[in-house]
Design a protein around this motif. Structure first.
Motif, PDB file in Angstrom:
ATOM      1  N   ASP A  35     -12.192 -10.150  18.795  1.00  0.00           N
ATOM      2  CA  ASP A  35     -11.594 -10.160  20.294  1.00  0.00           C
ATOM      3  C   ASP A  35     -10.300  -9.357  20.292  1.00  0.00           C
ATOM      4  O   ASP A  35     -10.151  -8.747  21.177  1.00  0.00           O
ATOM      5  N   ASP A  36      -9.866  -9.157  19.248  1.00  0.00           N
ATOM      6  CA  ASP A  36      -8.433  -8.355  19.020  1.00  0.00           C
ATOM      7  C   ASP A  36      -8.506  -6.848  18.678  1.00  0.00           C
ATOM      8  O   ASP A  36      -7.789  -5.936  18.693  1.00  0.00           O
ATOM      9  N   PHE A  37      -9.798  -6.791  18.417  1.00  0.00           N
ATOM     10  CA  PHE A  37     -10.228  -5.249  17.620  1.00  0.00           C
ATOM     11  C   PHE A  37      -9.684  -4.127  18.338  1.00  0.00           C
ATOM     12  O   PHE A  37      -8.995  -3.245  17.946  1.00  0.00           O
ATOM     13  N   VAL A  38     -10.247  -4.060  19.413  1.00  0.00           N
ATOM     14  CA  VAL A  38     -10.038  -2.953  20.501  1.00  0.00           C
ATOM     15  C   VAL A  38      -8.496  -2.745  20.654  1.00  0.00           C
ATOM     16  O   VAL A  38      -8.062  -1.436  20.455  1.00  0.00           O
ATOM     17  N   GLU A  39      -7.898  -3.625  20.988  1.00  0.00           N
ATOM     18  CA  GLU A  39      -6.487  -3.723  21.191  1.00  0.00           C
ATOM     19  C   GLU A  39      -5.559  -3.417  20.074  1.00  0.00           C
ATOM     20  O   GLU A  39      -4.582  -2.416  20.288  1.00  0.00           O
ATOM     21  N   ALA A  40      -5.907  -3.883  19.172  1.00  0.00           N
ATOM     22  CA  ALA A  40      -5.236  -3.512  17.871  1.00  0.00           C
ATOM     23  C   ALA A  40      -5.455  -2.112  17.661  1.00  0.00           C
ATOM     24  O   ALA A  40      -4.367  -1.335  17.005  1.00  0.00           O
ATOM     25  N   VAL A  41      -6.503  -1.451  17.582  1.00  0.00           N
ATOM     26  CA  VAL A  41      -6.607   0.139  17.296  1.00  0.00           C
ATOM     27  C   VAL A  41      -5.873   0.842  18.555  1.00  0.00           C
ATOM     28  O   VAL A  41      -5.196   1.904  18.286  1.00  0.00           O
ATOM     29  N   ARG A  42      -5.794   0.666  19.718  1.00  0.00           N
ATOM     30  CA  ARG A  42      -5.025   1.177  20.717  1.00  0.00           C
ATOM     31  C   ARG A  42      -3.688   1.026  20.258  1.00  0.00           C
ATOM     32  O   ARG A  42      -2.833   2.148  20.883  1.00  0.00           O
ATOM     33  N   SER A  43      -3.208  -0.203  20.032  1.00  0.00           N
ATOM     34  CA  SER A  43      -1.831  -0.165  19.861  1.00  0.00           C
ATOM     35  C   SER A  43      -1.246   0.746  18.493  1.00  0.00           C
ATOM     36  O   SER A  43      -0.180   1.156  18.666  1.00  0.00           O
ATOM     37  N   LEU A  44      -2.207   1.176  17.573  1.00  0.00           N
ATOM     38  CA  LEU A  44      -1.900   1.722  16.361  1.00  0.00           C
ATOM     39  C   LEU A  44      -1.920   3.278  16.764  1.00  0.00           C
ATOM     40  O   LEU A  44      -1.088   4.031  16.036  1.00  0.00           O
ATOM     41  N   ARG A  45      -2.624   3.812  17.881  1.00  0.00           N
ATOM     42  CA  ARG A  45      -2.581   5.083  18.297  1.00  0.00           C
ATOM     43  C   ARG A  45      -2.824   6.076  17.534  1.00  0.00           C
ATOM     44  O   ARG A  45      -2.199   7.116  16.936  1.00  0.00           O
ATOM     45  N   PRO A  46      -4.135   5.837  16.322  1.00  0.00           N
ATOM     46  CA  PRO A  46      -4.308   6.817  15.508  1.00  0.00           C
ATOM     47  C   PRO A  46      -4.777   8.127  16.020  1.00  0.00           C
ATOM     48  O   PRO A  46      -5.424   8.162  17.100  1.00  0.00           O
ATOM     49  N   ARG A  47      -4.717   9.380  15.441  1.00  0.00           N
ATOM     50  CA  ARG A  47      -5.365  10.347  15.716  1.00  0.00           C
ATOM     51  C   ARG A  47      -6.863  10.501  15.433  1.00  0.00           C
ATOM     52  O   ARG A  47      -7.765  11.323  16.286  1.00  0.00           O
ATOM     53  N   VAL A  48      -7.201   9.990  14.418  1.00  0.00           N
ATOM     54  CA  VAL A  48      -8.537   9.886  13.938  1.00  0.00           C
ATOM     55  C   VAL A  48      -9.050   8.560  13.592  1.00  0.00           C
ATOM     56  O   VAL A  48      -8.231   8.037  13.052  1.00  0.00           O
ATOM     57  N   HIS A  58     -21.815   3.335  16.358  1.00  0.00           N
ATOM     58  CA  HIS A  58     -21.877   4.021  17.452  1.00  0.00           C
ATOM     59  C   HIS A  58     -21.292   3.440  18.900  1.00  0.00           C
ATOM     60  O   HIS A  58     -20.715   4.365  19.680  1.00  0.00           O
ATOM     61  N   HIS A  59     -21.433   2.286  19.009  1.00  0.00           N
ATOM     62  CA  HIS A  59     -20.816   1.692  19.928  1.00  0.00           C
ATOM     63  C   HIS A  59     -19.418   1.617  20.079  1.00  0.00           C
ATOM     64  O   HIS A  59     -18.769   2.079  21.073  1.00  0.00           O
ATOM     65  N   ARG A  65     -13.696   6.750  21.578  1.00  0.00           N
ATOM     66  CA  ARG A  65     -13.710   8.311  22.077  1.00  0.00           C
ATOM     67  C   ARG A  65     -13.184   8.195  23.350  1.00  0.00           C
ATOM     68  O   ARG A  65     -12.717   9.190  23.979  1.00  0.00           O
ATOM     69  N   ASP A  66     -13.471   7.207  24.352  1.00  0.00           N
ATOM     70  CA  ASP A  66     -12.996   7.171  25.481  1.00  0.00           C
ATOM     71  C   ASP A  66     -11.559   6.791  25.597  1.00  0.00           C
ATOM     72  O   ASP A  66     -11.169   7.407  26.768  1.00  0.00           O
ATOM     73  N   MET A  67     -11.075   6.447  24.497  1.00  0.00           N
ATOM     74  CA  MET A  67      -9.371   6.507  24.627  1.00  0.00           C
ATOM     75  C   MET A  67      -8.848   7.693  24.175  1.00  0.00           C
ATOM     76  O   MET A  67      -7.853   7.654  24.160  1.00  0.00           O
ATOM     77  N   ASN A 106     -19.573  15.773   5.291  1.00  0.00           N
ATOM     78  CA  ASN A 106     -20.457  15.834   6.266  1.00  0.00           C
ATOM     79  C   ASN A 106     -20.364  14.353   7.382  1.00  0.00           C
ATOM     80  O   ASN A 106     -20.429  13.321   6.532  1.00  0.00           O
ATOM     81  N   PHE A 107     -20.217  14.710   8.533  1.00  0.00           N
ATOM     82  CA  PHE A 107     -20.082  13.390   9.491  1.00  0.00           C
ATOM     83  C   PHE A 107     -21.369  13.112  10.297  1.00  0.00           C
ATOM     84  O   PHE A 107     -22.202  14.343  10.593  1.00  0.00           O
ATOM     85  N   VAL A 108     -21.333  12.161  10.584  1.00  0.00           N
ATOM     86  CA  VAL A 108     -22.774  11.765  11.744  1.00  0.00           C
ATOM     87  C   VAL A 108     -22.054  11.803  12.947  1.00  0.00           C
ATOM     88  O   VAL A 108     -21.108  11.140  13.556  1.00  0.00           O
ATOM     89  N   ALA A 109     -22.750  12.438  13.884  1.00  0.00           N
ATOM     90  CA  ALA A 109     -22.274  12.485  15.474  1.00  0.00           C
ATOM     91  C   ALA A 109     -22.539  11.232  16.158  1.00  0.00           C
ATOM     92  O   ALA A 109     -23.488  10.287  15.617  1.00  0.00           O
ATOM     93  N   VAL A 110     -21.621  10.753  16.864  1.00  0.00           N
ATOM     94  CA  VAL A 110     -21.709   9.831  17.819  1.00  0.00           C
ATOM     95  C   VAL A 110     -22.777   9.707  18.717  1.00  0.00           C
ATOM     96  O   VAL A 110     -22.895  10.640  19.463  1.00  0.00           O
ATOM     97  N   LYS A 111     -23.839   8.832  18.566  1.00  0.00           N
ATOM     98  CA  LYS A 111     -25.058   8.702  19.852  1.00  0.00           C
ATOM     99  C   LYS A 111     -24.507   8.176  20.954  1.00  0.00           C
ATOM    100  O   LYS A 111     -23.714   7.270  21.193  1.00  0.00           O
ATOM    101  N   SER A 112     -25.096   8.807  21.816  1.00  0.00           N
ATOM    102  CA  SER A 112     -25.033   8.325  23.510  1.00  0.00           C
ATOM    103  C   SER A 112     -26.089   7.176  23.633  1.00  0.00           C
ATOM    104  O   SER A 112     -26.827   6.791  22.600  1.00  0.00           O
TER     105      SER A 112
END
Length: 341
Positions: A35-48, A58-59, A65-67, A106-112
């Motif tokens: 429940d706190d995962f997205v907000e925790a990442v937002r607060s850290l503001r990483p470049r990658v 992918h979800h 990516r929207d952030m 080598n990276f995997v593309a994020v699927k739509s």
């Protein structure tokens, strides 16, 4: 504290985070609940943000990516060598961050969402085809024990069952006939679901310019085209056509030592489903190649004569994979060798 790269070990409920700066020094380690995962990442503001390319990656990749955060997904097999000492969530997250910082990774593309829809339909269809095959084999086995030989293909099987059941007496008892008829009803129901899945794939085909673009390649139809687009998207993650072909497992396996290079059979790495579709499509082309005079047909005729039918099918599948990468990643349009001047 400026986090350059945030490695995340994904899970269902508890997520492990490992943040590092540009030099790889650890700046942040923590566990967060879902429940706190997205907000925790937002607060850290990483470049990658870096994650293993698992089922939910992918979800989460689309969310980050929207952030405005760059997302790097890595195949799990490339993360394993970076795990130090014991395996645990903290070490896994650190390994993901280190692996993602390598310039040659080598990276995997994020699927739509649409790509995942297409992939879901393919997986369901593949499951249904396996179930139909299992039922046909079960019926063939039951009748084979009574001395009745049955054809393997679904079409031949459906044609033969009514005739065999009406003509057979003695060991093919009424109970045996009832069991075979029960299996036939299940096969018919499954085939209805398969037709519905293929209708969805045709709908995706009509809406997708990329699918239409590669469907004109000889040996590539609706199923192969939608499967390729669902898996690789615009294919820009691949450096060239050979890179995509190697990812699918259609290039020779190499064993070199002491300056001596030895090539063996195809590697069979990567996506088995795509490799199977491309080879089956190539076999379809080979069935009609005799007597044709265009450049590709002459090449295939010579290849069949020198190397055999199976190697020719794999060679054409390899060539098609390379062509598909170019078509998906550029504005190039396909020109068949039969019409090229």
């Amino acid at each position: 504290m400026e986090i350059d790269i945030l490695g995340i070990d994904l899970a269902k409920r508890v997520f492990q985070l490992h943040g590092a700066d540009r030099r790889g020094h650890a700046l942040h380690r923590s566990k967060v609940m879902r429940d706190d995962f997205v907000e925790a990442v937002r607060s850290l503001r990483p470049r990658v943000v870096a994650m293993e390319a698992c089922s939910s990656a992918h979800h989460w990749g689309r969310c980050f990516r929207d952030m405005g955060i760059e997302v790097r997904l890595i195949s799990p097999q490339y993360v394993t060598p970076f795990v130090k000492t014991n395996k645990n969530d903290s070490n896994d997250a650190q390994a993901i961050a280190e692996a993602a910082s390598r310039p040659t990774m080598n990276f995997v593309a994020v699927k739509s969402v649409e790509q995942q829809d297409m992939q879901a339909v393919h997986r369901v269809r593949e499951l249904l085809v396996h179930q139909r095959t299992a039922l046909i084999n079960q019926a063939r086995g039951l009748l084979g024990e009574r001395g009745v030989a049955m054809a393997k293909s679904p079409e031949a099987f459906k044609r033969a069952v009514p005739r065999i059941l009406s003509a057979c007496e003695g060991e093919v008892t009424s109970i045996c006939q009832a069991m075979v008829l029960e299996i036939m009803q299940q096969i018919q129901a499954i085939e209805g679901h398969i037709e519905r899945a293929e209708t969805w794939l045709k709908s995706f085909m009509k809406r997708s310019p990329l699918c239409k673009k590669i469907a004109v390649v000889d040996g590539v139809g609706t199923i192969t085209a939608t499967a390729m687009v669902a898996s690789v998207g615009n294919a820009k993650e691949f450096r060239n056509g050979r890179h995509l072909s190697a990812w699918i497992g259609l290039v020779p396996r190499q064993y070199s030592s002491g300056g001596k290079s030895q090539l063996k059979g195809i590697s069979k790495r990567g996506d088995t489903y795509l490799r199977t579709l491309l080879i089956h499509g190539a076999r379809t082309v080979l069935r009609y190649v005799a007597g044709k005079t265009d450049a590709q047909s002459r090449w295939l005729q010579d290849l069949i004569a020198r190397r055999g039918y199976n190697r020719a099918a794999v060679a054409l599948a390899n060539k098609n994979a390379r062509v598909i990468q170019v078509l998906l990643s550029s504005d190039t349009t396909y020109r068949s060798s039969a019409t090229a001047r």
